[in-house]
Scaffold this motif. Structure first.
Motif, short mmCIF file in Angstrom:
data_model
loop_
_atom_site.label_atom_id
_atom_site.label_comp_id
_atom_site.label_asym_id
_atom_site.label_seq_id
_atom_site.Cartn_x
_atom_site.Cartn_y
_atom_site.Cartn_z
N GLN A 117 -14.99 -32.89 -51.67
CA GLN A 117 -15.07 -31.59 -52.33
C GLN A 117 -15.65 -30.53 -51.40
O GLN A 117 -15.24 -29.36 -51.44
N HIS A 134 -20.11 -29.66 -56.75
CA HIS A 134 -20.83 -30.06 -57.97
C HIS A 134 -21.23 -31.52 -57.88
O HIS A 134 -20.58 -32.34 -57.23
N ASN A 185 -12.61 -32.03 -61.43
CA ASN A 185 -12.91 -31.21 -60.26
C ASN A 185 -11.62 -30.79 -59.57
O ASN A 185 -10.77 -31.65 -59.26
N TYR A 227 -8.90 -33.62 -58.19
CA TYR A 227 -9.46 -34.94 -57.95
C TYR A 227 -9.32 -35.79 -59.23
O TYR A 227 -9.14 -35.25 -60.33
N ALA A 278 -15.75 -27.12 -61.00
CA ALA A 278 -16.03 -28.31 -61.80
C ALA A 278 -15.96 -27.91 -63.26
O ALA A 278 -16.63 -26.98 -63.70
N GLU A 298 -16.82 -29.41 -66.72
CA GLU A 298 -17.51 -30.49 -67.43
C GLU A 298 -16.94 -30.57 -68.85
O GLU A 298 -16.82 -29.55 -69.54
N HIS A 354 -13.73 -27.23 -50.20
CA HIS A 354 -14.31 -25.92 -50.51
C HIS A 354 -14.30 -25.03 -49.27
O HIS A 354 -13.96 -23.84 -49.34
N ALA A 377 -15.71 -35.10 -66.13
CA ALA A 377 -15.64 -33.92 -65.28
C ALA A 377 -14.31 -33.92 -64.55
O ALA A 377 -13.87 -34.95 -64.02
N SER A 392 -20.90 -33.87 -59.89
CA SER A 392 -19.86 -34.82 -60.32
C SER A 392 -18.81 -35.05 -59.25
O SER A 392 -17.96 -35.94 -59.40
N GLY A 393 -18.87 -34.29 -58.14
CA GLY A 393 -17.93 -34.48 -57.05
C GLY A 393 -18.54 -35.07 -55.80
O GLY A 393 -17.86 -35.23 -54.78
N HIS A 453 -14.21 -24.47 -55.04
CA HIS A 453 -14.32 -25.63 -55.91
C HIS A 453 -14.71 -25.20 -57.33
O HIS A 453 -15.57 -24.35 -57.51
#
Length: 395
Positions: free
Chosen positions: A300, A286, A205, A217, A265, A267, A304, A203, A288-289, A263
């Motif tokens: 994140q 998300h 981000n 990130y 994400a 994938e 955001h 992922a 993953s963050g 934000h």
């Protein structure tokens, strides 16, 4: 009366958050140190964010009048899910309410068919795909994937409803034409995709502000169990620097091309031959963050908030060599609080984040973050804590 460039009375903005889940809860938490006010549109007073946000409106986000009433007094509207009807968001914009991300961007996270068409148009690598009309169309799509001279029927393939679906819902792994009938029973368009032979899921981000500032990130590895994110490792272990940069640049380009504010994400599949393919997009904080809460200079959630208010974005760099996030899923032991004593005593550096949800088997009710210099140690600590909270580990 003026003092410097500030008025005597400084008014902080109000962020209107549509959706009362854990993403809204953690985004609100990130705004507290900045003095940012939050107003929440929640399905019920018991929702995760509704338990902690001061001003809560209980209502249906699918009703335009409810949305308009909610938006009064908000300086900007943002979301913890992508399900608000696109036409309602256009109506809010026509009323002069800033919506971030806006409907022209958000539709690419709402509709997988629209997303795939746009990504194709801007040259983003994706799995082979197309919209299919019925079982026979699925069989034809599967056969199209066969190499010249290759025997078989081309199955398995992946089928997805173009709208809705989350954590494995609305997604089918189809091994034969007989198994392909189920997705069409809902009466909504269906997207067929090739089954990608991937080495792992990644992922990327990124966060982008209205004036175009953007930060990326570190690329992470996302490990799934039963279609649900289980563990995230930041940064992705062993990833080639060139591939990591490619993934970050790809995510930044998608954010710019789609006009994302907030934000994003992205994938990704990392294929066995060293390529990356875009799997899904999410335009909100998300899973993953989540590691960024404790593992990055600016989370994140904080970025955001900054982005939707068009504030300068914060530093996305990691604080430690490794950070691991492990989701806490509900099990057969609803009293997770009793597990705190063991988890905190065993690992004083452990960070626990619970969502205030009733414990149900398989439901995401929280996550833990661990960090350090030794990846094996960091992974073991995260998985032990998540398992002990769930009740699958008892010592």
């Amino acid at each position: 009366m003026w003092r410097g460039r500030y008025s005597w009375s400084v008014t902080f903005p109000v962020v209107g958050m549509v959706g009362g889940g854990q993403l809204a809860r953690m985004t609100h938490e990130a705004g507290i140190p900045l003095g940012i006010k939050f107003k929440l549109l929640s399905d019920t007073p018991q929702d995760s964010a509704a338990q902690v946000v001061g001003e809560v409106v209980v209502g249906d986000y699918r009703d335009l009048d409810t949305l308009r009433d909610f938006a009064r007094g908000c300086d900007v509207i943002t979301f913890d899910h992508e399900h608000v009807p696109t036409e309602h968001l256009r109506a809010l914009e026509a009323d002069g309410i800033p919506v971030r991300p806006g409907p022209d961007a958000l539709v690419h996270a709402q509709d997988k068919g629209v997303m795939r068409a746009k990504l194709d148009a801007i040259g983003v690598p994706c799995p082979r795909h197309r919209i299919v009309a019925d079982v026979a169309d699925v069989a034809a799509f599967a056969a199209e994937g066969l190499a010249e001279g290759e025997e078989g029927d081309g199955f398995p393939v992946i089928l997805k409803t173009v709208r809705g679906g989350y954590d494995g819902k609305g997604v089918w792994f189809v091994r034969s034409p007989e198994e392909a009938a189920e997705p069409f029973r809902a009466g909504v368009p269906v997207l067929a995709e090739e089954k990608v032979d991937f080495a792992r899921e990644l992922a990327a981000n990124v966060v982008r502000s209205p004036h175009g500032q953007a930060v990326a990130y570190p690329v992470v590895e996302s490990q799934q169990v039963g279609g649900v994110c289980d563990t995230v490792i930041a940064p992705a272990p062993g990833i080639a620097e060139e591939l990591a940069l490619e993934a970050q640049e790809l995510a930044l380009r998608i954010a710019k091309e789609l006009g994302v504010v907030g934000h994003l994400a992205v994938e990704l599949f990392e294929t066995r031959d060293g390529r990356i393919l875009v799997n899904e997009l999410a335009m909100r904080p998300h899973n993953s963050g989540h590691w960024t809460q404790d593992g990055a200079v600016t989370s994140q959630f904080a970025n955001h908030v900054r982005a939707v208010l068009d504030l300068p974005l914060g530093d996305p760099r990691p604080r430690a060599r490794w950070t691991v996030m492990a989701n806490v899923l509900g099990g057969d032991f609803p009293d997770m609080y009793s597990a705190y004593l063991h988890c905190m005593a065993r690992d004083p550096q452990l960070k626990i984040h619970m969502y205030g949800k009733d414990v149900k088997p398989g439901r995401k009710v929280g996550h833990v973050n661990t960090y350090g210099d030794d990846l094996d140690d960091v992974l073991e600590r995260a998985r032990h804590a998540a398992g002990y909270l769930r009740g699958t580990i008892t010592e």
